[in-house]
Enzyme design. Structure first.
Site, short mmCIF file in Angstrom:
data_model
loop_
_atom_site.label_atom_id
_atom_site.label_comp_id
_atom_site.label_asym_id
_atom_site.label_seq_id
_atom_site.Cartn_x
_atom_site.Cartn_y
_atom_site.Cartn_z
N GLU A 227 0.92 -1.22 -0.05
CA GLU A 227 -0.02 -0.01 0.02
C GLU A 227 1.05 1.36 0.10
O GLU A 227 1.56 1.50 1.01
CB GLU A 227 -0.85 0.08 1.12
CG GLU A 227 -1.92 -1.18 1.47
CD GLU A 227 -3.01 -1.18 2.03
OE1 GLU A 227 -4.17 -1.66 1.72
OE2 GLU A 227 -2.70 -0.40 3.27
N CYS A 262 -2.03 9.08 2.79
CA CYS A 262 -1.72 8.66 1.48
C CYS A 262 -2.80 8.78 0.65
O CYS A 262 -2.67 9.27 -0.55
CB CYS A 262 -1.73 7.00 1.71
SG CYS A 262 -3.13 6.23 2.29
#
Ligand code: NAD
Length: 455
Positions: A227, A262
């Site tokens: 990720e 993110c």
């Protein structure tokens, strides 16, 4: 020794011993033997244990939020929000573990049954990031444990104290000491873990590290999920009803947690018909943000990492040199702590660093576009593929734009959000694999096909 530094004061809070190859090997051996018993523990019992862990996040919020804020610098209220968010994710994952991890009968005929059984991978390694340690950690270690794996958890060196709290609470909740173990240290400890024979690697962090880990792990032929970062675009169309509200909401998407998310909004494209009004409201909103001691009632604290100050200043300088207009901010705040002024740049072009490289800080570029076609072209001009967002009163219009985005997530009239009910995944340089949802529960298993004939 790992020196834990408070990014708001630059004081050393604590020194923590680092793992070395011997201690890591010893931890690995314990996990390997612990995993055999853990996979035999009935799923219902594993669910109860993880629920207890979730309750602890709530009951100990006060103390945990203070520790998190002291080591990563996020405002105390945002630390509390993170703990609340992790609690909700654990709730979803534990509520849905039974249907998604139990045997599935796929075909039944006289004398024949075809079943999928979700078997644990074994001992998995989780190398994690610091920006939301409870959230990104929960995405991995909770479903991994629910699925019957043992977990070696390496928190980021910038979130070590939180990582140790997580380990303590796991054990207090009833996860055996040889089933969940934290490892402390930075890059070197991560490197050593890559040399060990784990049954799966689950990484959260930057593209640079993720690519390196993916390449190193590929030789082992075990699952490896990454990720990674993003350069998430947001498009404001010309039909939005309330420009001021959209400006405030999207600014929050860019600046919450100091932009260190993110899925933070990293690039904004605005239809020319509403551009001036939007920029005006947006800049006013950002100028109103209160920054300072993260233990107090502020919206912005310091950045977590000192290095990022130089990185952000470079992005601003490059943009300004090439013709961008600095609407507000643009540099670090002098004095103690890693504080950076919230920064808005307009008249940017898409090939500037600030529109191409993940900033991961309180800085945003805003660009005027003529129509949807131009917006789509600019939004898609990226090497990342985490999220994309469209603000419009017209759902069909938004969905037709989102369809053309090569991203794991699409948002209509919202941004910078994650839900446990749907997969969290990146494409391109934003990563590979999914966490959360049914996909994220099963990511920590090997599906075994069982063909059962009664005669
Ligand atoms: P990072 O890549 O610097 O470090 C992540 C982890 O990898 C740390 O634990 C670190 O110690 C370890 N590490 C570093 N070098 C290593 C090596 N050579 N071998 C093994 N391990 C190594 O990332 P970071 O600064 O902690 O996190 C910020 C990044 O994470 C941003 O790019 C952000 O977008 C991304 N992120 C992505 C998600 C997501 O869900 N997609 C969530 C949070 C953060």
């Amino acid at each position: 020794m790992l020196r834990i530094v408070n990014p708001a004061t630059e004081e050393v809070i604590r020194e923590v011993p680092c793992d070395d190859s011997d201690s890591l090997q010893e931890k690995y051996n314990r996990l390997r033997s612990g995993s055999t018993a853990w996979r035999q523990v009935p799923l219902a019992e594993r669910i109860l244990i993880l629920r207890r862990f979730g309750e602890m996040l709530e009951h100990q919020t006060h103390n945990l939020a203070a520790i998190l804020t002291a080591e990563v610098g996020k405002p105390l209220q945002q630390s509390r929000n993170e703990l609340g968010g992790a609690r909700q994710r654990i709730q979803w994952l534990t509520d849905h573990a039974t249907p998604y991890l139990s045997d599935e009968v796929m075909n039944e005929a006289p004398g024949l049954k075809e079943i999928i059984r979700y078997e644990p991978l074994g001992v998995v390694c989780n190398i994690s990031a610091w920006n939301y340690p409870y959230l990104v950690g929960t995405n991995v270690f909770v479903p991994a444990l629910l699925a019957g794996n043992a977990v070696l958890y390496k928190p980021s060196e910038f979130a070590t104290l939180t990582g140790l709290e997580i380990e303590r609470m796991m054990h207090d909740a009833g996860v055996p000491h040889d089933v969940f173990i934290a490892a402390t240290g930075g890059k070197d400890v991560g490197e050593t873990l890559l040399d060990m024979p784990f049954d799966g690697y689950f990484f959260t962090g930057s593209y640079r590290t993720g690519k390196y880990i993916y390449e190193r792990v590929s030789r082992k032929m075990v699952p490896c999920q990454c990720e990674l970062g993003g350069k998430d675009p947001l498009y404001v169309t010309d039909d939005i009803a309330d420009v001021k509200a959209v400006a405030a909401g999207t600014a929050d998407g860019a600046f919450y947690n100091n932009g260190q998310s993110c899925c933070a909004v990293e690039r904004i494209y605005v239809h020319e018909k509403v551009y001036d009004q939007y920029v005006d409201h947006f800049v006013k909103e950002v100028k109103g943000y209160v920054a300072g001691d993260p233990m107090g009632s502020v919206y912005l604290g310091p950045l977590t990492r000192k290095d990022q100050l130089v990185f952000l200043e470079d992005q601003v300088q490059e943009a300004v040199k090439r013709g961008a207009r600095l609407e507000t901010g643009g540099k670090r705040v002098e004095g103690k702590g890693y504080f950076f002024q919230p920064t808005v740049l307009t008249q940017v072009s898409n090939d500037m660093q600030v529109m191409q490289e993940e900033s991961f800080g309180p800085i945003i570029g805003i660009m005027k576009v003529k129509n949807d076609e131009e917006a789509v072209k600019l939004m898609a001009d990226t090497k990342y593929g985490l999220t994309a967002s469209v603000y419009s009163k017209d759902e069909e219009r938004a969905l037709s734009i989102l369809k053309r985005m090569n991203t794991g997530t699409g948002y209509w009239n919202c941004c910078d959000r994650v839900s446990a009910a749907v997969p969290w995944s990146g494409r391109l340089q934003s990563g590979i694999g999914s966490t959360l949802s049914h996909a994220g529960l099963r990511a920590f298993t090997h599906p075994k096909a069982l063909h059962l004939k009664s005669s």
